[in-house]
Structures are given as structure tokens and as C-alpha cells.
Write a protein that holds these residues in place. Structure first.
Motif, short mmCIF file in Angstrom:
data_model
loop_
_atom_site.label_atom_id
_atom_site.label_comp_id
_atom_site.label_asym_id
_atom_site.label_seq_id
_atom_site.Cartn_x
_atom_site.Cartn_y
_atom_site.Cartn_z
N SER A 50 0.85 -0.87 -0.08
CA SER A 50 -0.34 0.19 0.09
C SER A 50 1.04 1.14 -0.03
CB SER A 50 -0.61 -0.01 1.31
OG SER A 50 -0.02 -0.20 1.92
N PHE A 51 0.18 2.48 0.36
CA PHE A 51 0.72 4.04 -0.33
C PHE A 51 1.69 3.87 0.99
CE2 PHE A 51 1.17 8.10 1.38
CZ PHE A 51 1.49 9.07 -0.41
N LYS A 52 0.81 3.90 1.98
CA LYS A 52 2.03 3.94 3.17
C LYS A 52 3.15 2.81 3.77
CE LYS A 52 -0.45 0.93 6.47
NZ LYS A 52 -1.82 0.34 7.20
N GLN A 53 3.28 1.76 3.13
CA GLN A 53 4.80 1.12 2.38
C GLN A 53 5.91 2.02 2.71
OE1 GLN A 53 5.02 -2.18 3.52
NE2 GLN A 53 3.20 -1.62 5.10
N SER A 54 5.58 3.18 1.82
CA SER A 54 6.20 3.90 1.03
C SER A 54 7.64 4.27 2.15
CB SER A 54 6.45 4.66 0.19
OG SER A 54 4.93 5.56 0.67
N PHE A 55 6.61 4.64 2.99
CA PHE A 55 7.08 5.29 5.02
C PHE A 55 7.48 4.54 5.64
CE2 PHE A 55 4.27 8.21 1.79
CZ PHE A 55 4.89 9.25 1.77
N ARG A 56 7.55 3.40 5.52
CA ARG A 56 7.66 2.51 6.83
C ARG A 56 9.53 2.35 7.16
NH1 ARG A 56 8.42 -3.29 4.01
NH2 ARG A 56 9.75 -3.65 6.05
N LEU A 57 10.51 3.76 6.56
CA LEU A 57 11.56 3.79 7.31
C LEU A 57 11.12 4.62 8.46
CD1 LEU A 57 14.34 2.87 4.81
CD2 LEU A 57 13.07 1.80 6.39
N PHE A 58 10.25 5.74 7.92
CA PHE A 58 10.20 6.81 9.18
C PHE A 58 9.49 6.40 10.69
CE2 PHE A 58 10.56 8.44 4.91
CZ PHE A 58 11.01 9.49 4.89
N ASN A 59 10.81 5.65 11.38
CA ASN A 59 10.08 4.77 12.08
C ASN A 59 10.87 4.98 13.33
OD1 ASN A 59 11.92 2.62 12.08
ND2 ASN A 59 10.31 1.82 10.81
N GLY A 60 10.61 5.15 14.74
CA GLY A 60 11.57 5.32 15.91
C GLY A 60 12.91 3.62 16.27
N ASN A 61 12.29 2.75 15.10
CA ASN A 61 13.76 1.45 14.71
C ASN A 61 14.24 1.21 13.99
OD1 ASN A 61 12.22 0.25 17.27
ND2 ASN A 61 10.83 -0.66 15.83
N ASP A 62 14.41 1.84 12.61
CA ASP A 62 15.04 1.65 11.00
C ASP A 62 15.51 3.83 10.86
OD1 ASP A 62 14.07 -1.15 11.16
OD2 ASP A 62 12.34 -0.28 10.00
N PHE A 63 15.10 4.21 11.12
CA PHE A 63 15.54 5.58 10.44
C PHE A 63 16.38 5.56 11.03
CE2 PHE A 63 16.07 10.30 10.99
CZ PHE A 63 15.76 10.46 9.97
N VAL A 64 17.76 6.08 12.10
CA VAL A 64 18.79 5.94 12.68
C VAL A 64 19.85 5.14 11.57
CG1 VAL A 64 20.72 6.10 14.20
CG2 VAL A 64 18.22 7.37 14.89
N PRO A 65 19.66 3.71 12.13
CA PRO A 65 20.15 3.27 11.51
C PRO A 65 21.07 3.23 10.12
CG PRO A 65 19.11 1.68 12.59
CD PRO A 65 18.58 2.88 12.65
N VAL A 66 19.94 3.50 9.23
CA VAL A 66 19.47 3.35 7.87
C VAL A 66 20.58 4.74 7.33
CG1 VAL A 66 18.49 4.18 6.10
CG2 VAL A 66 17.80 1.95 7.21
N LEU A 67 19.98 5.58 8.11
CA LEU A 67 20.64 7.30 8.19
C LEU A 67 22.63 6.67 7.99
CD1 LEU A 67 20.42 10.40 7.95
CD2 LEU A 67 20.00 10.14 10.18
N LEU A 68 22.58 6.61 9.21
CA LEU A 68 24.14 5.95 9.58
C LEU A 68 24.87 4.90 8.18
CD1 LEU A 68 23.98 5.49 13.03
CD2 LEU A 68 24.64 8.04 11.83
N ILE A 69 24.12 4.28 7.91
CA ILE A 69 24.28 3.20 6.73
C ILE A 69 24.93 4.65 5.69
CG2 ILE A 69 23.92 1.74 5.17
CD1 ILE A 69 22.80 0.00 7.67
N ASN A 70 23.81 4.79 5.39
CA ASN A 70 23.86 5.81 3.24
C ASN A 70 24.17 6.79 4.20
OD1 ASN A 70 21.19 4.94 1.90
ND2 ASN A 70 21.12 4.03 3.73
N ILE A 71 24.90 7.29 5.04
CA ILE A 71 26.03 8.20 5.94
C ILE A 71 27.48 7.88 5.03
CG2 ILE A 71 26.95 10.04 6.44
CD1 ILE A 71 24.19 11.23 7.87
N LEU A 72 27.43 7.12 5.65
CA LEU A 72 28.71 6.57 5.85
C LEU A 72 28.26 5.86 4.27
CD1 LEU A 72 28.62 4.46 8.86
CD2 LEU A 72 30.27 6.90 8.53
N THR A 73 28.07 5.73 3.67
CA THR A 73 28.18 4.79 1.90
C THR A 73 28.53 5.82 1.42
OG1 THR A 73 26.60 3.19 2.36
CG2 THR A 73 27.38 3.40 0.09
N TYR A 74 27.55 7.13 1.69
CA TYR A 74 28.18 8.18 0.48
C TYR A 74 29.67 9.06 0.85
CZ TYR A 74 28.27 13.24 -0.56
OH TYR A 74 28.26 14.65 -1.67
#
Length: 287
Positions: A143-167
Motif C-alpha cells: 500500500s501507499f503507506k509502505q513507502s514511509f516505513r523507514l520513518f519510524n523509531g527503529n529503522d530511521f537512525v541505522p539506515v541514515l547512518l548506513i547511507n551517510i557512511l556509504t556516501y
């Protein structure tokens, strides 16, 4: 034995069969952002073309202005050079207006990073959903809301750090040369998927962001060329998206994202879904 690009694409199409409407809604926000970006890029290109034309016209007028009118001088008329300069090149001239328009269009330094940030998180969340669809089939919600699944308290910070370091890592490799940067980009490309799988089976809070990047690098060893040629095979679809001013991306993006998810699922073969084995601590008995 790994699947070919054609087999991965067929798997993606099979997973989306009868669910294209849901897939389009899932990709709606990033597709609209891409369409808006294409529109502004097109407008900037058109503006640059008009600006170049106006500059050429102003240069022609300048040449005419700098040519003395000997007929008027012979008649005793005064020639006010400063007046003609102001008249021809005042702030209201077409050239100045074009410069002002281009400056205002590019004077929002935060627009690009914000778009990039939103696109990154939406695209990763959508990719996670497509991976679930590849594995679970029609039982997986899309569904449409699944596209916002990372904007939560569990995955947001880890994914953010992964992508910052990758960049950062990829940027440092780009400083050496373009090719190493591209190669490393493919090496790190599966880090987000690996985080998704590992976080579903164990507590990843103690794992550093570099752990997922390292796992991706090891997983992609010997397979970077496969993913590269898979990307090359989509060039025709990207051209279609450009020719349709991004409208075609509403259907192209789900197809590409599902294929990339199928690639990871085939490559990892459930390696990161295995339950973590925790050895029992030795029990000490006090007397």
C-alpha cells in the motif's frame, strides 16, 4: 547457481502481475518528485538557452552602440555615451531579467539535499516492501503507506547512518578516480537490504553501520558486474521515462525496484535471515 538478468526480470513481473495499481501507488511520491525534478531541469535548460540568445543579442547591440554616428557628429549633435550605455544595459534589460530568473531558480541550496534525503528514504522503504513481495507473494501488503516505513523509531537512525557512511566512503573513492568510486558504489549497494534481513532476526543495535557495509562488500565480491549489466539493461526504460516527462516512471520504477529486490534475494539466498545462535553463558556456582 544464480539467476540471469532475464530470469530476475520475469520474477519481478510475476510478483507484480495483477498488482500494478498497488505498485504505482507505492511508488507515487518518489515518481512525482522525479517528474518535478525533470520539469525544473527542463526549465533551467530552456532558460540557459534563452539567456545565451539574449547575451548574443546584447553583444550585437553593444557593437552597434560603440560604432560612432559620424553623420550626427557632423551635424553638431552631441553624443552622450553614458546615456546610451545606461539605455542599452540597464537593470530592466532582457539579459538582466534572464540572469535574475536563473539566479532565483538556483538560489535555494537546501532544496537539492532535502529532495535527495526524502528520495533516499522513500526508495529504500519501497525496496524493502518489494523484497517482501518477492518472498511472500500476494500475501504481502503493498500500500501507499509502505513507502514511509523507514520513518519510524527503529529503522530511521541505522539506515541514515548506513547511507551517510556509504556516501562518505564512495565520495572518497571518487576523489581517487571515477571508476573506483563507481565500483565501490556497487560493492556497498546491498547494505540496506542486509540491514533489513539482519534486523528481522536479531538485535542489531550493537552492530555498527560499517558492519552492514562490510557484509555488502563481501556479498558483492564477484557479482558487481552482474548488477552493473542489470542496470545497463534498464537504460531503454529510463529513456522512455525521460521522453514521457517522468510519467512513464510510475510503471517503470516498480519494475526496476522489484528486479533489484529479486537480485538481492537471489544473491543472498537467505544468508542473513538465519537465526542468531547464542551460546549459553557458563554458569558459575558459588559455595
Amino acid at each position: 547457481m544464480y539467476k540471469s538478468s532475464g530470469e530476475l526480470k520475469r520474477q519481478a513481473k510475476d510478483s507484480l502481475r495483477g498488482r500494478w495499481k498497488e505498485a504505482v501507488m507505492l511508488n507515487l511520491v518518489p515518481s512525482i518528485i522525479q517528474m518535478v525534478s525533470m520539469f525544473f531541469v527542463t526549465m533551467i535548460i530552456i532558460g540557459l538557452g534563452l539567456f545565451i540568445g539574449l547575451v548574443a543579442s546584447d553583444q550585437s547591440n553593444f557593437s552597434k552602440m560603440m560604432t560612432p554616428n559620424y553623420e550626427k557628429i557632423s551635424d553638431g549633435d552631441d553624443w552622450d555615451e553614458s546615456y546610451m550605455w545606461e539605455e542599452e544595459f540597464d537593470d530592466e534589460s532582457p539579459g538582466a531579467s534572464a540572469v535574475a530568473a536563473l539566479t532565483s531558480a538556483t538560489s535555494a541550496p537546501l532544496v537539492g539535499p532535502i529532495f535527495s534525503f526524502v528520495m533516499t528514504f522513500l526508495t529504500i522503504g519501497i525496496s524493502f516492501t518489494f523484497l517482501d513481495v518477492i518472498r511472500r507473494g500476494k500475501s504481502q501488503e503493498m500500500s501507499f503507506k509502505q513507502s514511509f516505513r523507514l520513518f519510524n523509531g527503529n529503522d530511521f537512525v541505522p539506515v541514515l547512518l548506513i547511507n551517510i557512511l556509504t556516501y562518505i566512503f564512495q565520495y572518497l573513492w571518487f576523489l581517487l578516480f571515477i571508476i573506483p568510486g563507481i565500483v565501490k558504489g556497487y560493492s556497498y549497494s546491498q547494505a540496506n537490504f542486509i540491514y533489513k534481513d539482519l534486523s528481522s532476526t536479531r538485535d542489531t543495535r550493537s552492530m555498527g553501520a560499517t558492519s552492514f557495509i562490510t557484509e555488502s562488500r563481501e556479498l558483492m565480491d564477484g557479482h558487481k558486474g552482474r548488477l552493473f549489466w542489470l542496470d545497463i539493461s534498464f537504460i531503454g526504460w529510463y529513456i522512455v521515462g525521460l521522453l514521457t516527462m517522468g510519467i512513464g516512471l510510475l510503471w517503470i520504477n516498480p519494475y526496476i525496484n522489484a528486479t533489484k529486490a529479486a537480485f538481492y534475494d537471489d544473491l543472498s539466498k537467505g544468508k542473513f535471515l538465519e537465526e542468531e545462535v547464542i551460546e549459553d553463558d557458563e554458569i558459575w556456582t558459588s559455595f
